[in-house]
Design a protein around this motif. Structure first.
Motif, PDB file in Angstrom:
ATOM      1  N   ALA A 114       0.917  -1.094  -0.002  1.00 48.73           N
ATOM      2  CA  ALA A 114       0.128  -0.202  -0.124  1.00 48.73           C
ATOM      3  C   ALA A 114       1.006   1.307   0.066  1.00 48.73           C
ATOM      4  O   ALA A 114       0.444   2.288  -0.805  1.00 48.73           O
ATOM      5  CB  ALA A 114      -0.900  -0.054   1.216  1.00 48.73           C
ATOM      6  N   THR A 138       2.537   1.960  -3.405  1.00 50.94           N
ATOM      7  CA  THR A 138       1.543   2.191  -4.540  1.00 50.94           C
ATOM      8  C   THR A 138       0.960   3.645  -4.286  1.00 50.94           C
ATOM      9  O   THR A 138       0.023   3.835  -5.128  1.00 50.94           O
ATOM     10  CB  THR A 138       0.967   1.090  -4.904  1.00 50.94           C
ATOM     11  OG1 THR A 138       0.013   0.834  -3.534  1.00 50.94           O
ATOM     12  CG2 THR A 138       1.406  -0.212  -5.281  1.00 50.94           C
ATOM     13  N   SER A 156      -1.467   3.657  -2.053  1.00 45.45           N
ATOM     14  CA  SER A 156      -2.743   3.468  -1.672  1.00 45.45           C
ATOM     15  C   SER A 156      -2.973   3.327  -0.246  1.00 45.45           C
ATOM     16  O   SER A 156      -2.166   3.751   0.462  1.00 45.45           O
ATOM     17  CB  SER A 156      -3.329   2.322  -2.735  1.00 45.45           C
ATOM     18  OG  SER A 156      -2.276   0.903  -2.253  1.00 45.45           O
ATOM     19  N   THR A 157      -3.759   2.605   0.154  1.00 45.55           N
ATOM     20  CA  THR A 157      -4.180   2.218   1.553  1.00 45.55           C
ATOM     21  C   THR A 157      -4.479   0.916   1.649  1.00 45.55           C
ATOM     22  O   THR A 157      -4.536  -0.065   0.671  1.00 45.55           O
ATOM     23  CB  THR A 157      -5.482   2.913   2.056  1.00 45.55           C
ATOM     24  OG1 THR A 157      -6.665   2.494   1.252  1.00 45.55           O
ATOM     25  CG2 THR A 157      -5.005   4.460   1.717  1.00 45.55           C
ATOM     26  N   MET A 160      -7.522  -0.173   0.277  1.00 45.56           N
ATOM     27  CA  MET A 160      -7.797  -0.413  -1.130  1.00 45.56           C
ATOM     28  C   MET A 160      -6.780  -1.782  -1.623  1.00 45.56           C
ATOM     29  O   MET A 160      -7.529  -2.443  -2.646  1.00 45.56           O
ATOM     30  CB  MET A 160      -6.837   0.657  -1.783  1.00 45.56           C
ATOM     31  CG  MET A 160      -7.642   2.051  -1.785  1.00 45.56           C
ATOM     32  SD  MET A 160      -6.526   3.574  -1.884  1.00 45.56           S
ATOM     33  CE  MET A 160      -7.534   4.918  -1.559  1.00 45.56           C
ATOM     34  N   LEU A 168      -4.841  -2.724  -9.193  1.00 46.38           N
ATOM     35  CA  LEU A 168      -4.877  -2.011  -7.633  1.00 46.38           C
ATOM     36  C   LEU A 168      -4.894  -0.316  -7.983  1.00 46.38           C
ATOM     37  O   LEU A 168      -5.646   0.322  -7.347  1.00 46.38           O
ATOM     38  CB  LEU A 168      -3.600  -2.301  -6.938  1.00 46.38           C
ATOM     39  CG  LEU A 168      -3.147  -1.319  -5.576  1.00 46.38           C
ATOM     40  CD1 LEU A 168      -4.647  -1.720  -4.732  1.00 46.38           C
ATOM     41  CD2 LEU A 168      -2.123  -1.919  -4.896  1.00 46.38           C
ATOM     42  N   GLN A 169      -4.169   0.088  -9.264  1.00 46.09           N
ATOM     43  CA  GLN A 169      -4.391   1.397  -9.284  1.00 46.09           C
ATOM     44  C   GLN A 169      -5.835   2.093  -9.742  1.00 46.09           C
ATOM     45  O   GLN A 169      -6.188   3.179  -9.536  1.00 46.09           O
ATOM     46  CB  GLN A 169      -3.308   1.811 -10.383  1.00 46.09           C
ATOM     47  CG  GLN A 169      -1.752   1.681 -10.023  1.00 46.09           C
ATOM     48  CD  GLN A 169      -1.564   2.641  -8.798  1.00 46.09           C
ATOM     49  OE1 GLN A 169      -1.923   3.786  -8.977  1.00 46.09           O
ATOM     50  NE2 GLN A 169      -0.875   2.122  -7.932  1.00 46.09           N
ATOM     51  N   LYS A 210      -7.781   1.922  -6.677  1.00 44.64           N
ATOM     52  CA  LYS A 210      -7.382   3.300  -5.895  1.00 44.64           C
ATOM     53  C   LYS A 210      -8.152   4.415  -6.510  1.00 44.64           C
ATOM     54  O   LYS A 210      -8.637   5.159  -5.437  1.00 44.64           O
ATOM     55  CB  LYS A 210      -5.760   3.337  -5.944  1.00 44.64           C
ATOM     56  CG  LYS A 210      -5.323   4.732  -5.418  1.00 44.64           C
ATOM     57  CD  LYS A 210      -3.793   4.885  -5.651  1.00 44.64           C
ATOM     58  CE  LYS A 210      -3.367   6.401  -5.363  1.00 44.64           C
ATOM     59  NZ  LYS A 210      -2.018   6.484  -5.829  1.00 44.64           N
ATOM     60  N   GLU A 211      -8.189   4.530  -7.659  1.00 45.17           N
ATOM     61  CA  GLU A 211      -8.782   5.739  -8.393  1.00 45.17           C
ATOM     62  C   GLU A 211     -10.249   5.561  -8.081  1.00 45.17           C
ATOM     63  O   GLU A 211     -11.015   6.886  -7.512  1.00 45.17           O
ATOM     64  CB  GLU A 211      -8.791   5.777  -9.874  1.00 45.17           C
ATOM     65  CG  GLU A 211      -9.157   6.971 -10.600  1.00 45.17           C
ATOM     66  CD  GLU A 211      -8.987   6.798 -12.343  1.00 45.17           C
ATOM     67  OE1 GLU A 211      -9.929   7.401 -12.968  1.00 45.17           O
ATOM     68  OE2 GLU A 211      -7.952   6.154 -12.550  1.00 45.17           O
ATOM     69  N   LEU A 247     -10.921   6.522  -4.469  1.00 43.32           N
ATOM     70  CA  LEU A 247     -10.769   7.740  -3.955  1.00 43.32           C
ATOM     71  C   LEU A 247     -11.819   8.700  -4.505  1.00 43.32           C
ATOM     72  O   LEU A 247     -12.423   9.581  -3.785  1.00 43.32           O
ATOM     73  CB  LEU A 247      -9.498   8.332  -4.630  1.00 43.32           C
ATOM     74  CG  LEU A 247      -7.950   7.859  -3.888  1.00 43.32           C
ATOM     75  CD1 LEU A 247      -7.057   8.619  -4.712  1.00 43.32           C
ATOM     76  CD2 LEU A 247      -7.985   8.503  -2.494  1.00 43.32           C
TER      77      LEU A 247
END
Length: 312
Positions: free
Chosen positions: A87, A90, A92-93, A96, A156-157, A160-161, A164
């Motif tokens: 996380a 990248t 992220s959390t 995510m 994952l990206q 994430k988007e 968010l």
């Protein structure tokens, strides 16, 4: 606050009350903000809406039942630490990463590449609301698109988007979204999604009161609000997961196997996040032994297919 009051302390008075929040909700500025939020959610769910096609052990009843049960399992500490490192690397959390892993599991089980998972949100974006008594919780329906050719890092990206953007539009009531989408009501299932995921980050505190001993009390939960609900919470020994499921749809052994598969996928992600979703292994060691030694004629190609999740 209860402990402080019990100990004779006085709490600072609240600067605002719930009625002040209600008045703010009716303001022109808030109404304009809600229109922008509505536009985002309607755009997210434009087109045909997916229905999770997860196989069940029993026929789905005409009217949804709340009978359920829960299975608990833990993701060991080393794997949990690797997930947190992933996380951080990248941007992220942990939420995510876990949501991406859960939807990867659902993708492998169903073959679907358009999956909606619900998640609760506290609904207290302002510090002034943190100690205010009242119900602010909302539900976000997060739509993701897992596919076998995407690497987990790539997927994952995307997660994430999407997460968010969903968290940038948290105030639009889920009930209004369902109404605006004109979703065909089905008494056998929930509207818009059949599964939820939640990562809890509640502070674990020990309270001390003179003359009293306090300890947590486990609840025997025999209900299920959705077909499946996965809840995760960080513990010193790892990530504790609770899988709540509908007992009118699934046998306990089926859900135990699903939990084992999720743990295997998470382990594969922790060590090989660059792999495509199709390659991430969710087959346990015991299942692999059964495939290799139990059926005799299983070939290398078949084992590889199972490891990729194609037969589950």
């Amino acid at each position: 606050e209860f402990v402080r009051l019990y100990g004779g302390e006085e709490l600072a008075p609240l600067r605002i009350q719930y009625k002040d929040y209600a008045v703010w909700q009716q303001s022109e500025a808030h109404q304009e903000w809600m229109q922008r939020q509505e536009a985002y959610w309607l755009n997210t769910f434009r087109g045909e809406l997916p229905v999770l096609d997860l196989s069940t052990d029993f026929a789905r009843p005409a009217v949804q039942s709340t009978a359920g049960d829960t299975i608990e399992f833990i993701l060991e500490r080393e794997v949990s630490e690797r997930l947190k490192e992933l996380a951080a690397q990248t941007g992220s959390t942990l939420y995510m990463v876990m949501l991406a892993a859960y939807t990867t599991l659902l993708h492998k089980y169903t073959g679907q590449e358009d999956i909606v998972v619900g998640t609760p949100i506290a609904g207290r974006p302002h510090a002034e609301l943190s100690n205010l008594v009242g119900v602010f919780i909302n539900t976000l329906a997060i739509r993701n698109y897992p596919s076998s050719d995407k690497s987990f890092l790539e997927y994952l990206q995307e997660v994430k988007e999407h997460a968010l953007r969903a968290y940038e539009h948290p105030d639009y009531p889920f009930e209004e979204l369902v109404e605006k989408l004109n979703v065909a009501r089905d008494t056998s299932r929930n509207a818009l999604f059949d599964t939820m995921f939640e990562l809890k980050t509640l502070e674990q505190r020990e309270f001390e009161l003179e003359g009293l001993t306090l300890s947590s009390y486990p609840l025997d939960n025999q209900t299920a609000k959705f077909d499946l609900s996965l809840e995760a919470i960080e513990q010193p020994e790892g990530i504790l997961c609770s899988l709540e499921y509908s007992t009118v749809l699934y046998k306990r052994e089926t859900m135990t196997r699903l939990a084992q598969h999720f743990a295997e996928i998470v382990r594969a992600i922790a060590y090989h996040p660059q792999q495509p979703l199709a390659v991430l292994n969710m087959v346990t060691d015991e299942e692999q032994e059964q495939l290799i030694y139990g059926f005799g004629e299983v070939g290398v190609t078949d084992v590889a297919a199972v490891e990729a999740g194609a037969l589950f």
